[in-house]
Scaffold this motif. Structure first.
Motif, mmCIF file in Angstrom:
data_model
loop_
_atom_site.group_PDB
_atom_site.id
_atom_site.type_symbol
_atom_site.label_atom_id
_atom_site.label_comp_id
_atom_site.label_asym_id
_atom_site.label_seq_id
_atom_site.Cartn_x
_atom_site.Cartn_y
_atom_site.Cartn_z
ATOM 1 N N SER A 105 2.006 -59.971 -26.544
ATOM 2 C CA SER A 105 0.661 -59.382 -26.585
ATOM 3 C C SER A 105 0.692 -58.065 -25.813
ATOM 4 O O SER A 105 1.189 -58.012 -24.685
ATOM 5 C CB SER A 105 -0.377 -60.322 -25.970
ATOM 6 N N ILE A 106 0.164 -57.013 -26.447
ATOM 7 C CA ILE A 106 0.062 -55.699 -25.805
ATOM 8 C C ILE A 106 -1.419 -55.401 -25.586
ATOM 9 O O ILE A 106 -2.187 -55.291 -26.541
ATOM 10 C CB ILE A 106 0.695 -54.599 -26.674
ATOM 11 N N LEU A 107 -1.816 -55.294 -24.344
ATOM 12 C CA LEU A 107 -3.211 -55.011 -24.000
ATOM 13 C C LEU A 107 -3.362 -53.515 -23.708
ATOM 14 O O LEU A 107 -2.604 -52.952 -22.906
ATOM 15 C CB LEU A 107 -3.638 -55.830 -22.775
ATOM 16 N N TYR A 108 -4.342 -52.885 -24.352
ATOM 17 C CA TYR A 108 -4.570 -51.449 -24.169
ATOM 18 C C TYR A 108 -6.036 -51.129 -24.431
ATOM 19 O O TYR A 108 -6.781 -51.940 -24.971
ATOM 20 C CB TYR A 108 -3.687 -50.642 -25.126
ATOM 21 N N ARG A 109 -6.437 -49.919 -24.069
ATOM 22 C CA ARG A 109 -7.764 -49.402 -24.410
ATOM 23 C C ARG A 109 -7.694 -47.879 -24.461
ATOM 24 O O ARG A 109 -6.833 -47.260 -23.832
ATOM 25 C CB ARG A 109 -8.830 -49.868 -23.407
ATOM 26 N N LEU A 110 -8.624 -47.301 -25.209
ATOM 27 C CA LEU A 110 -8.695 -45.848 -25.354
ATOM 28 C C LEU A 110 -9.577 -45.260 -24.257
ATOM 29 O O LEU A 110 -10.615 -45.833 -23.907
ATOM 30 C CB LEU A 110 -9.257 -45.461 -26.722
ATOM 31 N N GLN A 111 -9.168 -44.120 -23.715
ATOM 32 C CA GLN A 111 -9.992 -43.398 -22.761
ATOM 33 C C GLN A 111 -11.035 -42.591 -23.524
ATOM 34 O O GLN A 111 -10.689 -41.801 -24.420
ATOM 35 C CB GLN A 111 -9.123 -42.489 -21.900
ATOM 36 N N ALA A 112 -12.303 -42.807 -23.186
ATOM 37 C CA ALA A 112 -13.407 -42.251 -23.974
ATOM 38 C C ALA A 112 -13.335 -40.735 -24.086
ATOM 39 O O ALA A 112 -13.568 -40.162 -25.157
ATOM 40 C CB ALA A 112 -14.748 -42.676 -23.348
ATOM 41 N N ALA A 116 -10.305 -37.568 -28.862
ATOM 42 C CA ALA A 116 -9.915 -36.481 -29.763
ATOM 43 C C ALA A 116 -8.411 -36.248 -29.726
ATOM 44 O O ALA A 116 -7.772 -36.018 -30.764
ATOM 45 C CB ALA A 116 -10.670 -35.208 -29.394
ATOM 46 N N SER A 117 -7.817 -36.310 -28.538
ATOM 47 C CA SER A 117 -6.368 -36.121 -28.412
ATOM 48 C C SER A 117 -5.600 -37.219 -29.137
ATOM 49 O O SER A 117 -4.593 -36.954 -29.800
ATOM 50 C CB SER A 117 -5.978 -36.092 -26.934
ATOM 51 N N VAL A 118 -6.092 -38.454 -29.026
ATOM 52 C CA VAL A 118 -5.428 -39.569 -29.701
ATOM 53 C C VAL A 118 -5.494 -39.404 -31.214
ATOM 54 O O VAL A 118 -4.498 -39.567 -31.920
ATOM 55 C CB VAL A 118 -6.060 -40.905 -29.265
ATOM 56 N N LEU A 119 -6.678 -39.046 -31.719
ATOM 57 C CA LEU A 119 -6.839 -38.905 -33.170
ATOM 58 C C LEU A 119 -6.073 -37.699 -33.716
ATOM 59 O O LEU A 119 -5.536 -37.753 -34.830
ATOM 60 C CB LEU A 119 -8.329 -38.775 -33.504
ATOM 61 N N GLU A 120 -6.015 -36.615 -32.946
ATOM 62 C CA GLU A 120 -5.298 -35.438 -33.408
ATOM 63 C C GLU A 120 -3.787 -35.664 -33.459
ATOM 64 O O GLU A 120 -3.100 -35.180 -34.364
ATOM 65 C CB GLU A 120 -5.604 -34.246 -32.495
ATOM 66 N N ASN A 121 -3.255 -36.405 -32.475
ATOM 67 C CA ASN A 121 -1.805 -36.568 -32.373
ATOM 68 C C ASN A 121 -1.285 -37.839 -33.037
ATOM 69 O O ASN A 121 -0.166 -37.847 -33.561
ATOM 70 C CB ASN A 121 -1.387 -36.574 -30.898
ATOM 71 N N LEU A 122 -2.086 -38.908 -33.001
ATOM 72 C CA LEU A 122 -1.619 -40.186 -33.538
ATOM 73 C C LEU A 122 -2.360 -40.601 -34.805
ATOM 74 O O LEU A 122 -1.857 -41.437 -35.559
ATOM 75 C CB LEU A 122 -1.766 -41.291 -32.480
ATOM 76 N N GLY A 123 -3.544 -40.058 -35.032
ATOM 77 C CA GLY A 123 -4.346 -40.465 -36.171
ATOM 78 C C GLY A 123 -5.087 -41.767 -35.901
ATOM 79 O O GLY A 123 -4.999 -42.349 -34.817
ATOM 80 N N GLN A 124 -5.817 -42.198 -36.905
ATOM 81 C CA GLN A 124 -6.586 -43.436 -36.731
ATOM 82 C C GLN A 124 -5.709 -44.681 -36.738
ATOM 83 O O GLN A 124 -6.139 -45.739 -36.291
ATOM 84 C CB GLN A 124 -7.648 -43.532 -37.837
ATOM 85 N N ASN A 125 -4.490 -44.578 -37.241
ATOM 86 C CA ASN A 125 -3.556 -45.714 -37.216
ATOM 87 C C ASN A 125 -2.678 -45.652 -35.975
ATOM 88 O O ASN A 125 -1.461 -45.839 -36.041
ATOM 89 C CB ASN A 125 -2.695 -45.713 -38.482
#
Length: 286
Positions: A105-112, A116-125
């Protein structure tokens, strides 16, 4: 003259009425077009919404509430900021070259503020990227440990090392994914290794049991030695303390006790030690 003035007033009134009507129609048309060209997105608690206009992300991130946007040129992407769990079942390599099946199990969360940085570099997947980073880190770390270590108290060390390596690799891709923990919930060793470990543990238990029995025997032997030494010392002390005077006193006390008895007895003595001969018992007292 009055009729002409009346006609002018009537013409002006009609003109004003038509102008007002046209303005109302234009306003209604604009309002309808505005409503038609505007949509609303609702961002719920535990989510963030970010507007993307013509492919470009907005700098403003909506935490909660409503977001208005033009559906023809814009859209609102909503992402969860709650702690998420990625579950994986995969085979991990060990130092001796064995394959160990494990449920992870990998537990994570996005920093609010960094969505934008996550979506720009990694995309929605982005979960696929997190999974790929984990597979690489887990293979590198587990290859340094023996298979039995994954099933022992060293599991926590393996989890921490995987987490550290994942953070380093993921930060090279994007900033904004907060990795919380890596949990190895179930470890299934190869059957041959599992049987060997079980036999080893059984042998260790037997050795510990035998050691316990030997310790008990040693304690019992020590107890008997101490008891025998005590009795020997007591006899030595008694024999050293028996003088002729004490023996005579004991003989007198024995005679006195015999005289109180109601049983018939024959007492043979040399004046020092009594010998009692009776019909029922024979006693020797000193």
């Amino acid at each position: 003259m009055e009729k002409r003035i009346l006609d002018v007033n009537l013409y002006q009134n009609n003109r004003i009425y038509k102008t007002d009507r046209i303005m109302k129609n234009v306003s209604i048309t604009i309002l309808v077009l505005g409503l038609f060209c505007t949509s609303c997105a609702v961002v719920r608690p535990g989510e963030v919404g970010i507007k993307q206009t013509l492919g470009k992300f907005s700098k403003e991130v909506k935490v909660q509430g409503t977001v208005l946007y033009n559906p023809f040129i814009s859209r609102v992407i909503k992402e969860s900021t709650k702690t998420s769990n990625i579950k994986l079942v995969l085979s991990l390599p060990s130092k001796e070259g064995l394959s160990v099946n494990s449920e992870i199990s990998i537990l994570y969360r996005l920093q609010a503020n960094k969505v934008a940085s996550v979506l720009e570099n990694l995309g929605q997947n982005y979960e696929d990227v997190i999974t790929s980073v984990f597979r690489s880190a887990a293979s590198d770390v587990c290859a340094k440990f023996f298979a039995k270590d994954m099933h022992s108290g060293m599991r926590a060390d393996i989890e921490n090392e995987i987490l550290k390596k994942m953070k380093v690799n993921l930060e090279l891709q994007a900033d904004g994914v907060d990795l919380i923990a890596v949990l190895m919930k179930r470890i299934q060793l190869p059957s041959g290794l599992a049987n060997s470990i079980e036999r080893k543990l059984q042998a260790e238990q037997d050795a510990m049991r035998m050691e316990f029995v030997l310790d008990q025997e040693r304690l019992e032997a020590d107890r008997k030695i101490i008891n025998a030494k005590g009795e020997r010392d007591a006899q030595i002390i008694i024999s050293e303390g028996l003088t002729k005077e004490i023996i005579r006193i004991k003989a007198i006390e024995a005679f006195r006790e015999l005289s109180k008895s109601t049983n018939a007895k024959i007492i043979i003595t040399d004046g020092k030690t009594p010998f009692i001969v009776g019909s029922q018992e024979t006693e020797v007292k000193k």
